[in-house]
Design an enzyme around this catalytic site. Structure first.
Site, PDB file in Angstrom:
ATOM      1  N   GLY A   1       0.764  -1.237   0.000  1.00  0.00           N
ATOM      2  CA  GLY A   1       0.000   0.000   0.000  1.00  0.00           C
ATOM      3  C   GLY A   1       0.792   1.283   0.000  1.00  0.00           C
ATOM      4  O   GLY A   1       0.211   2.372  -0.058  1.00  0.00           O
TER       5      GLY A   1
ATOM      6  N   GLY B   1       3.023  -3.204  -4.417  1.00  0.00           N
ATOM      7  CA  GLY B   1       2.624  -3.259  -5.823  1.00  0.00           C
ATOM      8  C   GLY B   1       2.919  -1.952  -6.517  1.00  0.00           C
ATOM      9  O   GLY B   1       3.930  -1.793  -7.205  1.00  0.00           O
TER      10      GLY B   1
ATOM     11  N   CYS C   1     -16.861   7.480 -26.028  1.00  0.00           N
ATOM     12  CA  CYS C   1     -18.152   8.157 -25.971  1.00  0.00           C
ATOM     13  C   CYS C   1     -18.696   8.178 -24.542  1.00  0.00           C
ATOM     14  O   CYS C   1     -19.701   7.552 -24.228  1.00  0.00           O
ATOM     15  CB  CYS C   1     -19.136   7.470 -26.927  1.00  0.00           C
ATOM     16  SG  CYS C   1     -20.638   8.411 -27.191  1.00  0.00           S
TER      17      CYS C   1
END
Length: 427
Positions: free
Chosen positions: A249, A288, A355
């Site tokens: 983290g 990570g 879109c």
């Protein structure tokens, strides 16, 4: 190359050389010409330097660094960490398959996640993974059944929810009692006692992970105190815990963020572990984002500039399917031109072709750009390609790994044929 460099703040392996943006010693515009855009480019040396900070922090300790591969699960990236001796934190059977595909040691794999299926448990047991991080009491029962049916004992730790605020975005907070992760703090000892009675389980550790993009040391220290209190309470019942897993983290610098350095953070944490008398235990961590986030850039071409009464828009060929963090988390990533012009910058919202009004990459960015220019979206190594999609039937981008002056294509650009291959018409 011996040309003078202009370093980008917080990006030691990304620099301008004679005005051209480079990753290590490779010019990004040359890679864009060779492989097209959007294009993800990663610095191998940045990853290894980030890992080295953790390795320094754990020098002389019995520790296992498991890369949390949900941040970026591309095989070329996994190979870097496997060759550096890392284990892996996985959250699916598919991620286990990727770990095995790069020849990593399954005994260094930790299986996390709240929704493991029986098939995934069976797959992981057959592969011989190191440990399951169990996230609920119901999961204990299912894993016990699966292990007994396979004639094995599953090595487990239980993930604890310590109710600690990581002071991060609510979508990436995982350690508060309102989050879906882990076993509640006040149910922990009973859960361990129950697990120890199940014949298909071998209780080996305890696990905690409180969130992502954490930029302060205090949440880690608070969580550590709660976990060590639980270790004492669990072991008082006669259950010995061989390892303590503190998760990951740690944040990175997206826009002047100042997270503690990994080695400095772990110096604080280890001092507390030693003071509490647990310095002899094996320690596991699961970084990570901090290992890959600032290693990557996404190169994109400016398609159009569109002036407006209230907003100017810079429309690029990368979109929310390539770079989902701004749309999902309102996240900030720096956007810089590969070759700056000498004119006057204007404020643009940088947007993609999808879109959706949510398809934006950056708000109110000062840029001097024209159609055909190339820009780099920085800090794109984590939670970009691993979260990429085919929305609007867009192919996923190519990826390149740079090592010094060498650039290797580690993922070719996805084609329409690739997308259609698994589909078929009815009747």
């Amino acid at each position: 190359m011996n040309d003078p460099l202009t370093r980008l703040p917080g990006q030691p392996h990304i620099a301008r050389r004679d005005g051209v943006l480079c990753v290590e010693n490779v010019a990004l515009d040359a890679l864009a010409r060779a492989h097209g855009t959007p294009l993800f480019v990663y610095s191998k040396q940045w990853m290894l330097d980030a890992l080295a900070a953790y390795q320094r922090g754990f020098e002389g300790r019995n520790a296992l660094i498991c890369y949390a591969m949900k941040a970026n699960s591309s095989l070329g990236v996994l190979r870097v960490f496997a060759e550096a001796g890392c284990g892996f934190d996985i959250v699916s059977g598919g991620e286990l398959g990727r770990v095995l595909a790069v020849g990593a040691d399954p005994a260094k794999v930790i299986f996390s996640g709240v929704g493991k299926t029986r098939a995934e448990m069976k797959q992981a047991l057959a592969a011989g993974i190191g440990c399951f991080n169990v996230e609920s009491e119901a999961e204990l029962e299912v894993l016990n059944e699966v292990a007994l049916a396979a004639g094995q004992r599953a090595r487990i730790s239980i993930r604890i929810n310590p109710n600690v605020d990581p002071k991060t975005h609510p979508y990436i907070s995982t350690g508060l009692k309102g989050n879906k992760f882990g076993v509640a703090h006040d149910r922990t000892v009973a859960a361990y006692q129950h697990a120890a009675r199940l014949p298909g389980l071998d209780v080996v550790g305890i696990d905690c992970h409180i969130g992502s993009q954490i930029t302060e040391a205090s949440p880690y220290l608070d969580a550590m105190d709660k976990i060590l209190d639980l270790v004492e309470a669990i072991e008082a019942t006669g259950i010995r815990l061989h390892h303590i897993d503190f998760g990951g983290g740690l944040g990175i610098d997206y826009n002047g963020d100042t997270p503690p350095a990994a080695d400095a953070l772990w110096k604080q944490l280890l001092a507390r572990i030693d003071a509490r008398g647990f310095g002899d235990r094996q320690l596991m961590i699961e970084p990570g984002r901090s290992l890959v986030g600032n290693a990557g850039v996404c190169v994109s071409e400016v398609l159009y500039t569109k002036p407006g009464d209230d907003k100017n828009f810079c429309i690029i060929d990368a979109a929310m399917n390539d770079l989902p963090r701004p749309a999902m988390y309102q996240a900030f990533q720096q956007i810089v031109p590969l070759q700056p012009r000498m004119g006057t910058a204007a404020l643009y919202d940088v947007v993609g072709p999808i879109c959706e009004s949510g398809d934006w990459i950056g708000r109110d960015r000062a840029l001097d750009v024209q159609a055909g220019d190339l820009v780099a979206v920085l800090s794109a190594g984590a939670y970009c390609m691993s979260m990429a999609s085919n929305y609007n039937t867009r192919g996923r981008a190519a990826e390149v790994l740079v090592n010094g002056g060498q650039a290797t294509l580690i993922r070719r650009r996805e084609t329409l044929d690739d997308q259609l291959r698994s589909e078929q018409l009815a009747g």
